[in-house]
Each structure stands twice: as C-alpha cells, then as structure tokens.
Design a protein around this motif. Sequence first.
Motif, short mmCIF file in Angstrom:
data_model
loop_
_atom_site.label_atom_id
_atom_site.label_comp_id
_atom_site.label_asym_id
_atom_site.label_seq_id
_atom_site.Cartn_x
_atom_site.Cartn_y
_atom_site.Cartn_z
N VAL A 1 50.66 34.52 40.94
CA VAL A 1 51.41 35.52 41.69
C VAL A 1 50.94 36.93 41.37
N GLY A 2 50.00 37.08 40.46
CA GLY A 2 49.48 38.40 40.12
C GLY A 2 48.21 38.29 39.29
N ILE A 3 47.31 39.26 39.46
CA ILE A 3 46.04 39.30 38.73
C ILE A 3 45.96 40.64 38.02
N ASP A 4 45.85 40.61 36.69
CA ASP A 4 45.76 41.85 35.92
C ASP A 4 44.35 42.42 36.00
N PRO A 5 44.23 43.75 35.97
CA PRO A 5 42.88 44.35 35.94
C PRO A 5 42.11 43.87 34.72
N GLY B 1 39.38 45.27 33.24
CA GLY B 1 39.03 46.34 32.30
C GLY B 1 37.80 46.03 31.48
N GLY B 2 36.90 45.21 32.03
CA GLY B 2 35.67 44.88 31.31
C GLY B 2 35.85 43.81 30.25
N ASN B 3 37.01 43.17 30.18
CA ASN B 3 37.22 42.13 29.19
C ASN B 3 36.43 40.88 29.54
N LEU B 4 36.16 40.08 28.52
CA LEU B 4 35.43 38.83 28.74
C LEU B 4 36.31 37.78 29.40
N THR B 5 37.63 37.95 29.30
CA THR B 5 38.57 37.00 29.92
C THR B 5 39.30 37.69 31.06
N LYS B 6 39.90 36.89 31.91
CA LYS B 6 40.70 37.42 33.01
C LYS B 6 42.13 36.91 32.85
N THR B 7 43.09 37.82 32.99
CA THR B 7 44.50 37.46 32.83
C THR B 7 45.19 37.43 34.18
N VAL B 8 45.94 36.35 34.42
CA VAL B 8 46.70 36.21 35.68
C VAL B 8 48.14 35.87 35.34
N GLN B 9 49.03 36.18 36.26
CA GLN B 9 50.44 35.86 36.11
C GLN B 9 50.74 34.63 36.98
#
Length: 342
Positions: A240-244, A246-254
Amino acid sequence: MRDTKESRLLLVLLVVVAFALITVDIRGGENSPLDRPRQAAQSAFGPVENAVAGAVDPVGNAMDAVKHSGDRNGTISRLERENAALKQQLGSKDITRNRAAELDRMLGTAGAGRYTIKGAQVIAIGAAQGFSWTVTIDAGSDDGVARDMTVINGDGLVGRVTTVGASTSTVLLANDPDFTVGTRLEKSMELGFATGQGNRPMRVQLLNGKANVHDGDRLVTFGSEAGKPFVAGVPVGRIVGIDPSGGNLTKTVQVQPFVSFTRLDIVGVVVVGPRTDPRDSVLPPRPTPPATARPRNTAKPGGTPSGPPGGTPSGTTPPADAVPDYNTTLGNGSTPTNSSGG
C-alpha cells in the motif's frame, strides 16, 4: 309493616296478581297488553341502570384484576423468558453461520497450500509474557500443537505459536513489533523481511533495492527450514506504500495484512507443512478486468452502409487497440489472466 293477618292477605293477593300478569304476558306474545308498560318502564329506568352499571363496573374490573394479577404476572414473565430465549437462539444461529463461513474459507486456504491444520478458536486476547499482540487458542500439546508452528485463517498469515500448554496455546500475531517473517513477492519472487507495526501496515524490507514493485503487489511467506516457524506460500498482504530508497541497498514497502487481527475467531495451526513450495497458488485469483464493449459502427447519411449491429463492417479490420476478452476460454479449459501490474 307489622306481621298481621291483613298484611299476609295483601302479600298473597300481590303474588296472585303477579302470576296473573305473567300468564297474560306470556300468552299475549308480541301483542301482549303489558308490552307498552314494559317499554315505558325500560325507557324510564334504563338510564338509571346504565349509570349504576357504569359506576359499579370499574370496581368489579378492579376486583377482577386484583384477583387474577398473579396469573397475569406469571404470563408476562413466561413471555419475557421465551422472548429472551428466541433472541439468544437467533444470535447463536448468526454466530454459527459466521463460524461455518470462516471455517470454509480456512479449509480452502489449507487445501490450496497442502497444509495439514488443527482447527482452533480464539478464547482470549491481550498481553502475555511481554508480547503486546497475542491471542490464546483452545488447542495445545494434547492436540498435536507445538512451539513455532504457523497459524493461519481463511485470509492468510495470523502468526506463530510461542507457548504451548496441554489444552491451550499462545499465538504471537503477525502485526506485533517483535514479529518478523521472510516474504516473497508475487511473480517476481523478490525476497524480503516483514515486521509488524501494530495497527499500522507491516514494514517489509526487500533485499533488492532496485526491485520493480507497485501498489497492490502481493506477498506470501518465504518459508523456513522444515516449515518452522513458517511454512511457505501463506498470503501475507498487499503493498500500500513504497518508501523512497534514498540510495539504500534495500527497498522498504508498506504492506497491509490480509488478516484482520482485531476480528480473529476461527484459526488453524499448521501441524504438517507442504512437501513442495506452493509459491503463489494460495493467493486468491486477481479480479478479471471487465471487457470493454466495442462501439457500434453506424453509417452516416450518404455514406457506406454499416455491417451487422455491433459487428465490424465488411472489408475492415478491428482497431489495433481493441480490448481483449478476458472471459474467453482457451482450448485447454483454462482462462487467460491479466499479467500486468505484478
């Protein structure tokens, strides 16, 4: 009046006259000479009789009400008890229907994933052993339940067993901040780790920071070795959401969980996991987009006549962007699905 010989003679005379009048009245029938005097007496004394009756009737009714008040109170009490019993019976039928529907959905989920489950009911909620999101179920070691078993319901992942008694067990819910489960993204198979956040959506860190994800994409459990604490393929939720990044190696989603943790009732403990990873087979089918109707081709005045109603004019081809019919069945009996959107 004194009891004298004259008074006794007068009484006998009055009785004889009364019998004579009664005899004349009976023999006369409707033409009785006493009919008119009777009507006159009725007209004169009728209102008085009604007035007396009106004054006396309430007293009589009150006496009758007092006399039968015990019986009426007993009848009212009996009717109240019967009404309460009927309401309870109707409520029980509604609960039974709801539980039957929950059990049916859960058996469908277990069948799709080839999970062997032990059905149980949530009997308590609240903090236990330091956990903030837990429930107690009415199944324990006597029923084959052990620690670190996956708990599901008809919607998906509920949690895992943390404490086991003889007849009850404690389940840590998937939305607890101490809960973490490995996940796999539908179709793309991208891996990640989901963590509970209470009433908020779960936080999932995808290992691939460049993973192509969209809102609405769904996740299932990745599974653990020997199926403990998690079996593979259990639906977790949808993005339901995708966090920016920011150049991180991982991607955070809600991820919004499929399970409503505040409405738990019937659950199933997976006592034996599947032999093979069910992957996405436990997820329900995505809704098929409705086919868009093609516009009718009508002929303009002075133009070329149109073809059959709703069809394509002779000698022409359908437009290149025509919407395909998703309800068409293939030769093998399967139905094509929409593969867009992940």
